[in-house]
Every structure is written in structure tokens, then in C-alpha cells.
Design a protein around this motif. Structure first.
Motif, mmCIF file in Angstrom:
data_model
loop_
_atom_site.group_PDB
_atom_site.id
_atom_site.type_symbol
_atom_site.label_atom_id
_atom_site.label_comp_id
_atom_site.label_asym_id
_atom_site.label_seq_id
_atom_site.Cartn_x
_atom_site.Cartn_y
_atom_site.Cartn_z
ATOM 1 N N ILE A 78 0.838 -1.201 0.000
ATOM 2 C CA ILE A 78 0.000 0.000 0.000
ATOM 3 C C ILE A 78 0.874 1.252 0.000
ATOM 4 C CG2 ILE A 78 -1.623 1.347 1.397
ATOM 5 C CD1 ILE A 78 -2.870 -1.336 2.243
ATOM 6 N N VAL A 79 1.919 1.260 0.833
ATOM 7 C CA VAL A 79 2.823 2.407 0.890
ATOM 8 C C VAL A 79 3.514 2.608 -0.453
ATOM 9 C CG1 VAL A 79 4.979 3.214 1.932
ATOM 10 C CG2 VAL A 79 3.162 2.305 3.376
ATOM 11 N N MET A 80 3.953 1.521 -1.084
ATOM 12 C CA MET A 80 4.629 1.636 -2.374
ATOM 13 C C MET A 80 3.690 2.204 -3.439
ATOM 14 S SD MET A 80 7.687 1.033 -1.834
ATOM 15 C CE MET A 80 8.217 1.158 -3.521
ATOM 16 N N VAL A 81 2.432 1.809 -3.436
ATOM 17 C CA VAL A 81 1.474 2.338 -4.415
ATOM 18 C C VAL A 81 1.307 3.842 -4.224
ATOM 19 C CG1 VAL A 81 -0.979 2.336 -5.037
ATOM 20 C CG2 VAL A 81 0.259 0.175 -4.826
ATOM 21 N N PHE A 82 1.212 4.299 -2.973
ATOM 22 C CA PHE A 82 1.078 5.732 -2.730
ATOM 23 C C PHE A 82 2.316 6.491 -3.200
ATOM 24 C CE2 PHE A 82 -2.406 4.755 0.269
ATOM 25 C CZ PHE A 82 -3.314 5.689 -0.192
ATOM 26 N N PHE A 83 3.517 5.968 -2.901
ATOM 27 C CA PHE A 83 4.728 6.651 -3.334
ATOM 28 C C PHE A 83 4.848 6.665 -4.849
ATOM 29 C CE2 PHE A 83 6.612 6.183 1.010
ATOM 30 C CZ PHE A 83 6.897 7.521 1.182
ATOM 31 N N LEU A 84 4.542 5.542 -5.491
ATOM 32 C CA LEU A 84 4.624 5.518 -6.951
ATOM 33 C C LEU A 84 3.614 6.475 -7.567
ATOM 34 C CD1 LEU A 84 5.140 1.707 -7.606
ATOM 35 C CD2 LEU A 84 6.807 3.549 -7.850
ATOM 36 N N GLY A 85 2.429 6.549 -7.000
ATOM 37 C CA GLY A 85 1.433 7.492 -7.484
ATOM 38 C C GLY A 85 1.878 8.933 -7.303
ATOM 39 N N PHE A 86 2.514 9.222 -6.181
ATOM 40 C CA PHE A 86 3.011 10.575 -5.923
ATOM 41 C C PHE A 86 4.086 10.955 -6.933
ATOM 42 C CE2 PHE A 86 6.076 13.334 -3.725
ATOM 43 C CZ PHE A 86 5.259 14.431 -3.495
ATOM 44 N N PHE A 87 5.039 10.054 -7.172
ATOM 45 C CA PHE A 87 6.095 10.349 -8.132
ATOM 46 C C PHE A 87 5.547 10.448 -9.551
ATOM 47 C CE2 PHE A 87 9.029 8.494 -4.835
ATOM 48 C CZ PHE A 87 9.607 9.694 -4.525
ATOM 49 N N ALA A 88 4.610 9.605 -9.902
ATOM 50 C CA ALA A 88 4.019 9.671 -11.248
ATOM 51 C C ALA A 88 3.292 11.009 -11.430
ATOM 52 C CB ALA A 88 3.059 8.506 -11.456
ATOM 53 N N LYS A 89 2.609 11.459 -10.384
ATOM 54 C CA LYS A 89 1.935 12.744 -10.452
ATOM 55 C C LYS A 89 2.932 13.869 -10.649
ATOM 56 C CE LYS A 89 -0.170 15.599 -7.223
ATOM 57 N NZ LYS A 89 -0.872 15.806 -5.984
ATOM 58 N N MET A 90 4.041 13.814 -9.940
ATOM 59 C CA MET A 90 5.060 14.861 -10.087
ATOM 60 C C MET A 90 5.663 14.848 -11.493
ATOM 61 S SD MET A 90 7.073 14.865 -6.444
ATOM 62 C CE MET A 90 8.485 15.619 -7.221
ATOM 63 N N ILE A 91 5.876 13.677 -12.032
ATOM 64 C CA ILE A 91 6.511 13.576 -13.355
ATOM 65 C C ILE A 91 5.526 14.009 -14.458
ATOM 66 C CG2 ILE A 91 7.405 11.942 -15.059
ATOM 67 C CD1 ILE A 91 8.620 10.398 -12.676
ATOM 68 N N PHE A 92 4.312 13.471 -14.432
ATOM 69 C CA PHE A 92 3.381 13.724 -15.530
ATOM 70 C C PHE A 92 2.667 15.066 -15.424
ATOM 71 C CE2 PHE A 92 3.401 8.961 -15.666
ATOM 72 C CZ PHE A 92 4.075 8.874 -16.869
ATOM 73 N N LEU A 93 2.413 15.529 -14.219
ATOM 74 C CA LEU A 93 1.677 16.777 -14.041
ATOM 75 C C LEU A 93 2.559 17.914 -13.546
ATOM 76 C CD1 LEU A 93 -1.545 15.360 -12.375
ATOM 77 C CD2 LEU A 93 -1.151 15.838 -14.783
ATOM 78 N N GLY A 94 3.809 17.620 -13.241
ATOM 79 C CA GLY A 94 4.694 18.640 -12.661
ATOM 80 C C GLY A 94 5.278 19.529 -13.715
#
Length: 43
Positions: free
Chosen positions: A27-43
Motif C-alpha cells: 500500500i505504501v509503495m502504491v502511494f509513493f509511486l502514485g506521488f512520483f508519477a503525479k510529479m513527473i506527468f503533471l509537474g
């Protein structure tokens, strides 16, 4: 007092703790991967 026949064995408790740890870790890994993906794609 607890009935020793009803308490889970050491191996059962170890397996349950390991399973719980893996679930929480995933669960923690999914949240971190989602956070990084958000930063990369929407940042």
C-alpha cells in the motif's frame, strides 16, 4: 485466562504478521509511486 488450545501457534502468528507487513508495504509503495508519477506527468 486464555485457553492455550485457542491461541494461534507461533508459526501461524509469524505468517500472519509477515502477510500483514507485505500488505502494508505494498500500500505504501502504491502511494509513493502514485506521488512520483503525479510529479513527473503533471509537474
Amino acid at each position: 485466562m486464555q485457553d492455550p488450545n485457542k491461541s494461534p501457534s507461533q508459526a501461524d502468528r509469524k505468517a500472519a504478521n509477515r502477510r500483514l507487513g507485505l500488505i502494508l508495504f505494498s500500500i505504501v509503495m502504491v502511494f509513493f509511486l502514485g506521488f512520483f508519477a503525479k510529479m513527473i506527468f503533471l509537474g
